[in-house]
Design a protein around this motif. Structure first.
Motif, short mmCIF file in Angstrom:
data_model
loop_
_atom_site.label_atom_id
_atom_site.label_comp_id
_atom_site.label_asym_id
_atom_site.label_seq_id
_atom_site.Cartn_x
_atom_site.Cartn_y
_atom_site.Cartn_z
N SER A 113 0.83 -1.20 0.00
CA SER A 113 0.00 0.00 0.00
C SER A 113 0.86 1.25 0.00
CB SER A 113 -0.91 0.01 1.24
OG SER A 113 -0.12 0.16 2.42
N LEU A 114 0.21 2.40 -0.20
CA LEU A 114 0.91 3.68 -0.15
C LEU A 114 1.44 3.96 1.25
CD1 LEU A 114 -1.37 5.98 -2.36
CD2 LEU A 114 0.91 5.11 -2.91
N PHE A 115 0.68 3.53 2.27
CA PHE A 115 1.14 3.73 3.64
C PHE A 115 2.47 3.01 3.89
CE2 PHE A 115 -3.40 4.68 4.62
CZ PHE A 115 -3.20 5.95 5.15
N THR A 116 2.60 1.82 3.33
CA THR A 116 3.84 1.07 3.48
C THR A 116 5.01 1.85 2.90
OG1 THR A 116 2.72 -1.08 3.43
CG2 THR A 116 5.06 -1.05 2.86
N LEU A 117 4.83 2.36 1.70
CA LEU A 117 5.90 3.12 1.05
C LEU A 117 6.22 4.39 1.83
CD1 LEU A 117 7.83 3.54 -1.30
CD2 LEU A 117 5.94 4.60 -2.58
N ILE A 154 7.99 16.75 3.69
CA ILE A 154 7.70 16.58 2.26
C ILE A 154 7.12 15.19 2.01
CG2 ILE A 154 8.75 16.38 -0.03
CD1 ILE A 154 10.75 18.54 0.83
N ASN A 155 7.70 14.17 2.66
CA ASN A 155 7.21 12.80 2.51
C ASN A 155 5.76 12.69 2.97
OD1 ASN A 155 7.52 9.86 2.11
ND2 ASN A 155 7.42 9.77 4.35
N TRP A 156 5.42 13.37 4.05
CA TRP A 156 4.03 13.37 4.54
C TRP A 156 3.11 14.05 3.54
CZ3 TRP A 156 1.16 17.81 6.16
CH2 TRP A 156 -0.09 17.52 6.72
N ALA A 157 3.55 15.19 3.01
CA ALA A 157 2.70 16.00 2.14
C ALA A 157 2.50 15.36 0.76
CB ALA A 157 3.28 17.40 1.99
N VAL A 158 3.55 14.74 0.23
CA VAL A 158 3.50 14.19 -1.13
C VAL A 158 2.44 13.11 -1.27
CG1 VAL A 158 4.79 12.73 -2.74
CG2 VAL A 158 5.84 14.80 -1.83
#
Length: 258
Positions: A104-108, A140-144
């Motif tokens: 999932s995206l959460f994993t990445l 940035i990782n959180w926002a992207v």
């Protein structure tokens, strides 16, 4: 992981473990060079004692350390156990993250976050400082990832509330403690790190993360037998624990009163 048979789950976990070990080895090198003002992406790896360029057999994560018995193949100088342990730890981090959140995206997003926290921890161990550039990368990782998540507005609201409540609360508390103790009670980098992690965790998990960080910090003090320790590693380990089983911990605790 749900929706997959046992064999495929074990396979994905094993591959995740290998990737984590490899990334742990690479990030160890990056952190070592950054602390010493070297280019982290240029030049061959070399022994820190004799300076000899390391070959392929010297650079296999985990296995090289075991095969060479923790020593340089050329000068026989001992390597720190930290490299082996941190590589193994990152393997576990990757595997548990994939197991918890699946493909999932959460994993990445969380794996990238853990890599950033890993670098922060290694640098903090040597310098007692948390570089702002890594905090910015975490933001940035959180926002992207927000536009690609279901209900992005929910995660924005939860994140901003967590950042302000946890980061702001710790900042105010540290100011009060500084006045009472007449010395710095918590580093500014640690406060900013809690603020950034609040974006990912929100308020309930953010508070749990703070509590676990304190316990991990006390454990590190006990192990290292010294009063002053870098708090970044404790926060990072606590964040991993919180994201992997924080919701279950909160549910168990609330269940004691129901």
């Amino acid at each position: 992981m749900t929706g997959f048979d046992t064999f495929f789950t074990i396979y994905i976990m094993f591959v995740s473990l290998l990737f984590g070990v490899v990334f742990g080895s690479f990030l160890n090198c990056v952190a070592y060079r950054l602390v010493r003002g070297e280019n982290p992406f240029k030049g061959r790896s070399h022994c820190t004692s004799c300076g000899h360029t390391l070959g392929l057999l010297d650079l296999i994560p985990l296995f090289s350390y075991v095969i060479l018995k923790g020593r340089c193949r050329y000068c026989k100088a001992k390597f720190s156990k930290r490299y082996f342990l941190t590589e193994l730890f990152m393997g576990v981090v990757f595997a548990t993250t994939v197991y918890k959140y699946g493909i999932s995206l959460f994993t990445l997003q969380y794996i990238i976050l853990f890599c950033i926290l890993f670098l922060i921890s290694l640098i903090d161990i040597e310098t007692y400082e948390i570089p702002n550039v890594f905090l910015v990368l975490a933001i940035i990782n959180w926002a992207v990832f927000l536009p690609f998540l279901d209900s992005p507005l929910f995660y924005i609201s939860r994140g901003l509330k967590g950042a302000v409540a946890i980061g702001g609360g710790i900042f105010i508390l540290s100011l009060i403690m500084d006045i009472l103790l007449k010395k710095e009670s918590m580093g500014g980098g640690d406060i900013k790190l809690f603020f950034v992690l609040g974006l990912y965790l929100g308020i309930p998990l953010g508070l749990l993360n703070l509590i676990i960080s304190c316990f991990v910090g006390l454990f590190i003090i006990f192990i290292m037998k010294q009063n002053k320790i870098p708090f970044g590693p404790a926060i990072s380990i606590a964040t991993w624990i919180t994201l992997i089983c924080g919701s279950e911990i909160i549910s168990w605790y609330l269940g004691l009163f129901l």
